[in-house]
Write a protein that holds these residues in place. Sequence first.
Motif, mmCIF file in Angstrom:
data_model
loop_
_atom_site.group_PDB
_atom_site.id
_atom_site.type_symbol
_atom_site.label_atom_id
_atom_site.label_comp_id
_atom_site.label_asym_id
_atom_site.label_seq_id
_atom_site.Cartn_x
_atom_site.Cartn_y
_atom_site.Cartn_z
ATOM 1 N N GLY A 1 -14.126 -1.989 -24.150
ATOM 2 C CA GLY A 1 -13.453 -1.380 -23.011
ATOM 3 C C GLY A 1 -12.151 -0.708 -23.408
ATOM 4 O O GLY A 1 -11.835 0.397 -22.943
ATOM 5 N N CYS A 2 -11.391 -1.350 -24.292
ATOM 6 C CA CYS A 2 -10.115 -0.766 -24.707
ATOM 7 C C CYS A 2 -10.340 0.496 -25.541
ATOM 8 O O CYS A 2 -9.567 1.462 -25.445
ATOM 9 C CB CYS A 2 -9.292 -1.787 -25.488
ATOM 10 S SG CYS A 2 -8.620 -3.082 -24.433
ATOM 11 N N VAL A 3 -11.386 0.490 -26.375
ATOM 12 C CA VAL A 3 -11.704 1.696 -27.148
ATOM 13 C C VAL A 3 -12.021 2.846 -26.193
ATOM 14 O O VAL A 3 -11.517 3.975 -26.346
ATOM 15 C CB VAL A 3 -12.890 1.438 -28.107
ATOM 16 C CG1 VAL A 3 -13.348 2.742 -28.742
ATOM 17 C CG2 VAL A 3 -12.510 0.411 -29.161
ATOM 18 N N VAL A 4 -12.843 2.543 -25.194
ATOM 19 C CA VAL A 4 -13.215 3.578 -24.227
ATOM 20 C C VAL A 4 -11.980 4.046 -23.458
ATOM 21 O O VAL A 4 -11.798 5.254 -23.219
ATOM 22 C CB VAL A 4 -14.303 3.048 -23.259
ATOM 23 C CG1 VAL A 4 -14.522 4.015 -22.105
ATOM 24 C CG2 VAL A 4 -15.594 2.792 -24.027
ATOM 25 N N LEU A 5 -11.124 3.096 -23.081
ATOM 26 C CA LEU A 5 -9.900 3.445 -22.344
ATOM 27 C C LEU A 5 -9.037 4.430 -23.136
ATOM 28 O O LEU A 5 -8.600 5.463 -22.614
ATOM 29 C CB LEU A 5 -9.103 2.168 -22.050
ATOM 30 C CG LEU A 5 -7.726 2.365 -21.405
ATOM 31 C CD1 LEU A 5 -7.867 2.912 -19.992
ATOM 32 C CD2 LEU A 5 -6.934 1.051 -21.401
ATOM 33 N N ILE A 6 -8.806 4.113 -24.410
ATOM 34 C CA ILE A 6 -7.974 4.989 -25.246
ATOM 35 C C ILE A 6 -8.629 6.363 -25.383
ATOM 36 O O ILE A 6 -7.986 7.405 -25.227
ATOM 37 C CB ILE A 6 -7.740 4.359 -26.634
ATOM 38 C CG1 ILE A 6 -6.921 3.076 -26.488
ATOM 39 C CG2 ILE A 6 -7.048 5.345 -27.568
ATOM 40 C CD1 ILE A 6 -6.795 2.278 -27.775
#
Lengths: 207, 207, 207
Positions: free
Chosen positions: C181-186
């Motif tokens: 999720g954090c990868v996608v967010l960034i």
Amino acid sequence: MTTAWGLLALDLLGVFVFALSGGLVAVRKRFDLLAVLILATAAGLGGGILRDVLIGAVPPVGLSDWRLVAAACAAGSITFFFHPRVSRTQSAVLLLDAAGLGLFAVAGTLKALEAGTTGLTAVIVGVLTGVGGGVLRDLLAGDQPRLLAEREWYATPALIGASVYAVAWSADLAGPPVAAGCVVLITALRVLGLTRRWQVPAPRDAD
Amino acid sequence: MTTAWGLLALDLLGVFVFALSGGLVAVRKRFDLLAVLILATAAGLGGGILRDVLIGAVPPVGLSDWRLVAAACAAGSITFFFHPRVSRTQSAVLLLDAAGLGLFAVAGTLKALEAGTTGLTAVIVGVLTGVGGGVLRDLLAGDQPRLLAEREWYATPALIGASVYAVAWSADLAGPPVAAGCVVLITALRVLGLTRRWQVPAPRDAD
Amino acid sequence: MTTAWGLLALDLLGVFVFALSGGLVAVRKRFDLLAVLILATAAGLGGGILRDVLIGAVPPVGLSDWRLVAAACAAGSITFFFHPRVSRTQSAVLLLDAAGLGLFAVAGTLKALEAGTTGLTAVIVGVLTGVGGGVLRDLLAGDQPRLLAEREWYATPALIGASVYAVAWSADLAGPPVAAGCVVLITALRVLGLTRRWQVPAPRDAD
């Protein structure tokens, strides 16, 4: 013991000749005495410091062994006080730089292997030891690093010689004669590349 | 304990004033807020991070102690929001920068000595701690590093003060008063060099 | 085990896309094949090497794991031989670079946390992992680092995503889904920033 002495001798010679190159760049830019010494030291010790940081041998021998620091400062002082003479011997400097490349690349590969790295790591560390001081010199002097821009046959000999040494090591053949042979190989390939204007291929369409 | 507190206080002050210098460079180049904070942080913490990597004290205290990071970000924010006022106090900034140089050079020398290095290593590490943040600032901002190009009396005071401190240490005299004296010495030499335009000699024939 | 595999996959993908960016810069500057490979490798592995040096994980995995080195060299070779096609897919490269930023920032934060650092250190190390390769690429190529000069929405997404991940970690929620999720967010924040021309505020009076 023998290896330690051999490494020190390789390091001292390499530091001295690379420091000459740093001192010459600084003198040509009309830097002051301290800046000449700093750039000579950075060029002479930078590759070894990078190597030691990457393999975890801290503090780097380039900061802890006074002989290496003295060699770099001696080279810096020589270029400061005798730079017209050093400059006139431009071809000698190029030859010494080629020898320094060979000495550092082999010493870096050897030290990484002795620290227990794989052959691949050792070859990369060896090449970085050989070219790192020059890159640091150019960055500190405010120049574009010559390593990448010049299309010269410079990193290539280091890569070849370091690879040969790592292969010999894995075959248990890497004594002083092989080390010396690899230094000569790198130096010769660099000098041949200079005199015959060897080039690595450039991208299609980009010429 | 006392030493630890003293080191922290030296570090905090030094980080703050160097970060101001980084923030000012960034504001003058019209970088955005985050870039101002990054350059302030790089200038403020870069020297200490280099020091810690070189002596093996990782992760560097500049990345692990929130107070240092906060000091750098505070300085960056101040330059971002109040830069006309900060710029008008140019001479104050130069004075603070001189104090930062002294604080960092002595703190770096002390930390290296406490980590067990030789005096030579400690002096080099101390000088690098003092000048490293400024070099990183200039490289990241795309400028030629001022350290070497400006022929200023900048690394020289750091070298003198760090050497005095290392000698005092080896004579077992290096308590807080001597540390404070060395900081003042470096700061005073730097300020005198600025006001009296002291220069280190440049190469013959190159002027 | 799972974490180790996940980290490797993140690293491989990130290395490959960042190395493409380095290779493209080198090809545009008409560097030779070896220089293309060096710049691709520096861009692809630089952030991870910086991360590992800062947390003391030496030799850095970027020098010891042949798969990472191979990924960087593969990307460099692809840009060398197929650069017109790679260039035509400029928007694809920007998208991949955004994904690389996310992958590296999260992988860097995760690796630092696993090495036992505080959340603050992990976030800084994560951001440095994400942006370090690009800065090294620009310095080696002789360009002003784009990170600071471009006023782009680049470090900001990495900072946000790394912070979210560190908070989730401290709340014991940081499994693979949160990492993804954090990868996608960034990646999403970076792409949105590009398409909508988001900017971080610049200093008053300086426009």
